[in-house]
Design a protein around this motif. Structure first.
Motif, short mmCIF file in Angstrom:
data_model
loop_
_atom_site.label_atom_id
_atom_site.label_comp_id
_atom_site.label_asym_id
_atom_site.label_seq_id
_atom_site.Cartn_x
_atom_site.Cartn_y
_atom_site.Cartn_z
N PRO A 90 181.74 47.69 83.17
CA PRO A 90 181.68 46.36 82.56
C PRO A 90 180.52 45.61 83.21
O PRO A 90 180.47 45.47 84.44
CB PRO A 90 183.03 45.73 82.92
CG PRO A 90 183.92 46.90 83.23
CD PRO A 90 183.01 47.92 83.85
N ASP A 110 178.05 42.23 83.29
CA ASP A 110 177.78 40.86 82.86
C ASP A 110 176.47 40.31 83.44
O ASP A 110 176.16 39.15 83.28
CB ASP A 110 178.94 39.93 83.23
CG ASP A 110 179.17 39.84 84.73
OD1 ASP A 110 178.41 40.45 85.51
OD2 ASP A 110 180.14 39.14 85.12
N LEU A 168 179.20 48.17 79.33
CA LEU A 168 179.89 47.36 78.33
C LEU A 168 179.71 45.89 78.68
O LEU A 168 180.07 45.46 79.77
CB LEU A 168 181.38 47.69 78.28
CG LEU A 168 182.23 46.79 77.37
CD1 LEU A 168 181.84 46.98 75.91
CD2 LEU A 168 183.71 47.07 77.59
N ASN A 169 179.17 45.14 77.73
CA ASN A 169 179.10 43.69 77.87
C ASN A 169 180.03 43.10 76.82
O ASN A 169 179.94 43.46 75.64
CB ASN A 169 177.69 43.16 77.67
CG ASN A 169 177.64 41.66 77.80
OD1 ASN A 169 177.86 40.95 76.83
ND2 ASN A 169 177.39 41.18 79.00
N VAL A 170 180.90 42.21 77.25
CA VAL A 170 181.84 41.57 76.33
C VAL A 170 181.53 40.08 76.28
O VAL A 170 181.51 39.41 77.31
CB VAL A 170 183.31 41.78 76.77
CG1 VAL A 170 184.26 41.10 75.79
CG2 VAL A 170 183.63 43.26 76.90
N THR A 187 187.79 39.97 77.40
CA THR A 187 187.13 40.95 78.26
C THR A 187 188.02 42.13 78.64
O THR A 187 187.65 43.29 78.43
CB THR A 187 186.60 40.26 79.53
OG1 THR A 187 185.72 39.20 79.13
CG2 THR A 187 185.85 41.23 80.41
N ILE A 214 187.63 46.06 77.48
CA ILE A 214 187.39 47.12 78.46
C ILE A 214 188.39 48.25 78.24
O ILE A 214 188.02 49.43 78.16
CB ILE A 214 187.45 46.58 79.90
CG1 ILE A 214 186.27 45.65 80.17
CG2 ILE A 214 187.49 47.72 80.92
CD1 ILE A 214 186.37 44.85 81.46
N THR A 244 187.63 50.16 75.05
CA THR A 244 186.43 50.99 75.15
C THR A 244 186.68 52.22 76.01
O THR A 244 186.19 53.31 75.71
CB THR A 244 185.25 50.16 75.69
OG1 THR A 244 185.05 49.03 74.83
CG2 THR A 244 183.97 50.98 75.74
N VAL A 304 186.60 53.47 85.53
CA VAL A 304 185.87 52.21 85.37
C VAL A 304 185.31 51.86 86.74
O VAL A 304 186.03 51.93 87.74
CB VAL A 304 186.80 51.07 84.88
CG1 VAL A 304 186.06 49.74 84.86
CG2 VAL A 304 187.37 51.40 83.51
N MET A 337 183.36 48.73 88.57
CA MET A 337 182.95 47.35 88.32
C MET A 337 182.82 46.57 89.62
O MET A 337 183.45 46.90 90.62
CB MET A 337 183.92 46.66 87.37
CG MET A 337 185.34 46.54 87.84
SD MET A 337 186.48 45.93 86.56
CE MET A 337 185.82 44.32 86.20
#
Length: 142
Positions: free
Chosen positions: A7, A9, A36-38, A92, A96, A99, A108, A110
């Protein structure tokens, strides 16, 4: 581990997570990296929003996500790594988890924002919610 979701940002903590992967790939050279950008859905006030206006806001949110992910892709490429970028709109943690399942990720990775325990108690944190809600291991990078 074959496929990892990051994830992203654009924050310093998210960049640290990418730099951690740079080192991890030395041990796992076939690791597939997904960023991944939410972005949140546009919030509308009032009773009516024209379709083209809503579409414009959604497109702007996705474009903002693409720009943020491009910085992460650039950072990884500067270290000789490739990644696939994904941009979603929504909540968010839910995005995640969705996805992870959709891509079949094994883990994951992060960053954490470094909130104090008291802040986490009052506000919660995305990273702690991800730990509890995704179906795969989560590696938090300080």
């Amino acid at each position: 581990m074959k496929k990892v979701l990051v994830p992203f940002d654009g924050s310093e903590s998210a960049k640290r997570a990418l730099l951690y992967l740079v080192e991890l790939v030395k041990q796992l050279p076939d690791l597939e990296i997904h960023l991944l950008n939410v972005q949140g859905h546009p919030i509308m006030y009032g009773d009516y929003v024209a379709g083209p206006m809503l579409e414009s806001l959604v497109n702007a949110a996705r474009e903002h996500g693409r720009k943020i992910n491009a910085k992460g892709i650039e950072l990884l490429r500067s270290h000789g790594l490739e990644a696939t970028a994904h941009e979603e709109l929504g909540e968010t943690v839910g995005e995640i988890a969705k996805t992870v399942a959709l891509l079949g990720c094994d883990m994951v990775v992060m960053g954490t924002r470094g909130m104090t325990n008291f802040s986490n108690l009052i506000m919660g944190s995305v990273s702690s919610r991800v730990v509890h809600e995704v179906s795969v291991p989560v590696l938090l990078v300080k």
